[in-house]
Design a protein around this motif. Sequence first.
Motif, short mmCIF file in Angstrom:
data_model
loop_
_atom_site.label_atom_id
_atom_site.label_comp_id
_atom_site.label_asym_id
_atom_site.label_seq_id
_atom_site.Cartn_x
_atom_site.Cartn_y
_atom_site.Cartn_z
N ASP A 1 26.07 12.53 -47.50
CA ASP A 1 26.01 11.40 -48.43
C ASP A 1 25.04 11.65 -49.57
O ASP A 1 25.33 11.36 -50.73
N ARG B 1 26.45 14.19 -52.02
CA ARG B 1 27.56 13.62 -52.79
C ARG B 1 27.04 12.67 -53.88
O ARG B 1 27.51 12.72 -55.02
N GLU B 2 26.06 11.84 -53.53
CA GLU B 2 25.52 10.90 -54.53
C GLU B 2 24.79 11.66 -55.63
O GLU B 2 24.85 11.28 -56.80
N ARG B 3 24.10 12.71 -55.24
CA ARG B 3 23.43 13.54 -56.25
C ARG B 3 24.44 14.16 -57.20
O ARG B 3 24.24 14.19 -58.41
N ARG C 1 35.55 7.34 -53.34
CA ARG C 1 34.98 7.30 -51.99
C ARG C 1 36.00 7.64 -50.91
O ARG C 1 36.24 6.86 -49.97
#
Length: 424
Positions: free
Chosen positions: A268, A271-273, A390
């Motif tokens: 997670d 992925r957010e980075r 997502r």
Amino acid sequence: MSTAPADRPPGCPGAPQGVRRARRPEEPQTPVVERVDAGGRAGVSTVWRLRGLQPARQLLRARYATTQAGFTAEAIPQGRLKHHPILVSDGPQHDEQRRKVARFLAPAVVTERYGDLMAQVADRTVERALRSGRCRLDEAALHYTVEVTAELVGLTESDVPGLSRRLVAFFDQPPFDIARDDLGRSRRQWARAARNGLSPVARLWWYDVRPALRARRRERRTDIISHLLDEGYSRTSILIECVTYGTAGMVTTREFIVMAAWHLLSDDALRERYLAAGQPERLAILEEVIRLEPVVGHLYRRVRRPVEITDGDQTWTLPPGDLVDVCVRAANTDTAAVGASPHELCPGRPLPSGVGGAGLAFGDGEHKCPGQPLALLEADALLTRLLLHRPRLVGEPELGWDHLIEGYWLRGFELELDPSSGSE
């Protein structure tokens, strides 16, 4: 919450952002340089295995001292070809070929000429997945890379699914031993190799290359087939180049995209980075993925004149006739070159001067893959659009190994998507 060891690279301040998934336990990490003697056996080569990044780069950068031996290059008859395929040519001829195709694959050219195309094809790919609510990424990535790269090559007069099937069929080859003159194959295996190799090539000629040639003889376009026609390439030579660009530029990029998605969907924070980053940082993350997970795991060269390589205070001289196996997976995790935690995904890790973020994943020296910018930008265009919705990984993909390119493949990468999802 785990804390980082004191020697963890700056890109991994906390817990590791994933570890290598494409692992082969039978591939040792040491010694850095190993000589496997043929023992005088007829038809068998003495093999040098290079597992350190420094000696591997020295070998690959020894200009005109070695020739291509990978991808069964030494078993490909070339005597009647005026233009040898770029993948297996060497010396000044290879330099000239690369110089002329560079105008199609330079980073700025890829962005300017194919950026919009990549965006459009990526949008269509994601839209199809959203409509169905599911996506088998290994199949979607194949059609995506084929459609984009076909435009660059000039294979635009046939349907993408058909071209994809014909390119994939080419990889159904029996195993071989590259150290043996006969590749260690039985007569039955050679017959299978001929059948499984020539049949897809014949279909590729009839359905894809032949109509593309007809169209470009009527009117040239800005693509590689038009360039080859201007250079006076024969139909056979153009067909071989199309096979080369098709397998290298389309099929292997598919595996890279799927592997990158596997890492990004399994972490997670990573992925957010990735989603929050600008393109330079996203590309650096993708380079770290392919450093850790090189699609092509071995590069082979035949020594033609003595080559000296070093590692620390040790020196070896490789004599003419010997075969060299550049072990990319080992070299890309050489702590002397890439630092601590080499088997972990650590975007932003410091690297020595002259060492790119991808290590040797795209090769080095005379045969460094000219399609590196295209592969990275293709992967980024699709992944940024896909991850915004997502997607959920339904199950772990199956990982296997391909003998022809000494690389991995990933199949059954099933995703679920919510059609109502989107960027926040």
